[in-house]
Scaffold this motif. Sequence first.
Motif, PDB file in Angstrom:
ATOM      1  N   GLY A  46      48.653  33.295  31.760  1.00 20.31           N
ATOM      2  CA  GLY A  46      47.511  32.935  32.595  1.00 20.31           C
ATOM      3  C   GLY A  46      47.850  31.886  33.643  1.00 20.31           C
ATOM      4  O   GLY A  46      48.846  31.172  33.536  1.00 20.31           O
ATOM      5  N   THR A 188      45.888  31.932  28.553  1.00 22.99           N
ATOM      6  CA  THR A 188      45.677  33.362  28.319  1.00 22.99           C
ATOM      7  C   THR A 188      45.066  34.012  29.551  1.00 22.99           C
ATOM      8  O   THR A 188      44.085  33.508  30.103  1.00 22.99           O
ATOM      9  N   LEU A 189      45.631  35.112  29.971  1.00 25.01           N
ATOM     10  CA  LEU A 189      45.109  35.838  31.120  1.00 25.01           C
ATOM     11  C   LEU A 189      43.967  36.747  30.666  1.00 25.01           C
ATOM     12  O   LEU A 189      44.170  37.647  29.859  1.00 25.01           O
ATOM     13  N   VAL A 190      42.772  36.463  31.163  1.00 19.83           N
ATOM     14  CA  VAL A 190      41.610  37.289  30.858  1.00 19.83           C
ATOM     15  C   VAL A 190      41.270  38.178  32.045  1.00 19.83           C
ATOM     16  O   VAL A 190      41.026  39.376  31.896  1.00 19.83           O
ATOM     17  N   LYS A 191      41.295  37.604  33.238  1.00 17.70           N
ATOM     18  CA  LYS A 191      40.979  38.358  34.450  1.00 17.70           C
ATOM     19  C   LYS A 191      41.680  37.681  35.622  1.00 17.70           C
ATOM     20  O   LYS A 191      41.698  36.453  35.703  1.00 17.70           O
ATOM     21  N   LEU A 192      42.277  38.471  36.508  1.00 24.29           N
ATOM     22  CA  LEU A 192      43.053  37.916  37.611  1.00 24.29           C
ATOM     23  C   LEU A 192      42.610  38.532  38.924  1.00 24.29           C
ATOM     24  O   LEU A 192      42.604  39.759  39.074  1.00 24.29           O
ATOM     25  N   HIS A 193      42.271  37.676  39.868  1.00 25.54           N
ATOM     26  CA  HIS A 193      41.764  38.162  41.150  1.00 25.54           C
ATOM     27  C   HIS A 193      42.821  38.911  41.962  1.00 25.54           C
ATOM     28  O   HIS A 193      42.487  39.777  42.773  1.00 25.54           O
ATOM     29  N   SER A 195      44.647  41.186  40.967  1.00 25.33           N
ATOM     30  CA  SER A 195      44.553  42.598  40.585  1.00 25.33           C
ATOM     31  C   SER A 195      43.516  43.346  41.408  1.00 25.33           C
ATOM     32  O   SER A 195      43.567  44.572  41.524  1.00 25.33           O
ATOM     33  N   ALA A 196      42.571  42.591  41.982  1.00 18.10           N
ATOM     34  CA  ALA A 196      41.533  43.203  42.812  1.00 18.10           C
ATOM     35  C   ALA A 196      41.884  43.118  44.292  1.00 18.10           C
ATOM     36  O   ALA A 196      41.041  43.384  45.153  1.00 18.10           O
TER      37      ALA A 196
END
Length: 206
Positions: A46, A188-193, A195-196
């Motif tokens: 993360g 911890t990687l939960v959501k990564l901008h 990727s969008a």
Amino acid sequence: MTEEATDEAEAQRHRAKMAKRKAVQDAEVAGKTIEKGLLIVHTGPGKGKSTAAFGLALRMLGRGHRVGVVQFIKGAWHTAERDALAKFGDQLVWHTMGEGFTWETQDRTRDVAAAERAWAKAQELMAGPDFALVILDELNIALRYEYLDLDVVIATLTKRRQKLHVVVTGRNAKPELIAAADLVTEMTLVKLHFSAGVKAQPGIEF
């Protein structure tokens, strides 16, 4: 029972519950008597590992202590946190020693040489008696690619001055380093901008 009486009974239960919790917390805090320099590791996939380390630097600087930073990998990429922390003057010593990530240099010999220079500077700062905190930014990356001898690094970190705090950042921290550390936080990687399709932005990534 009236509404007022119900509210008062609930308030009393809450006070009693919090009083018990405070007693437990106070007893736990009172039982902690050791004061020492910590070996802290920020790792994981993360974002925020270096950012958290620089937050600690700001806290130390705010306390009037000296802070040293050695960046092992990041090279030409200019970061705003360096500019911000530099306003503390001689309290901060910052060395950007890397030449960029390994996929940018594509030259292992250069990468090893840069890591060795950074490690020599890190040892110099850790030996300085007036530093309270030394941040070894992305040292984990140098260890992952075996640019430095892991056993030598760990031995040096564990034998450092007693009151010196050291923070090591970077993904894929070696198990041996984790075992030697006092505090390890895994981002911890939960959501990564990214990727969008969102690019790196000033004030967020640098």
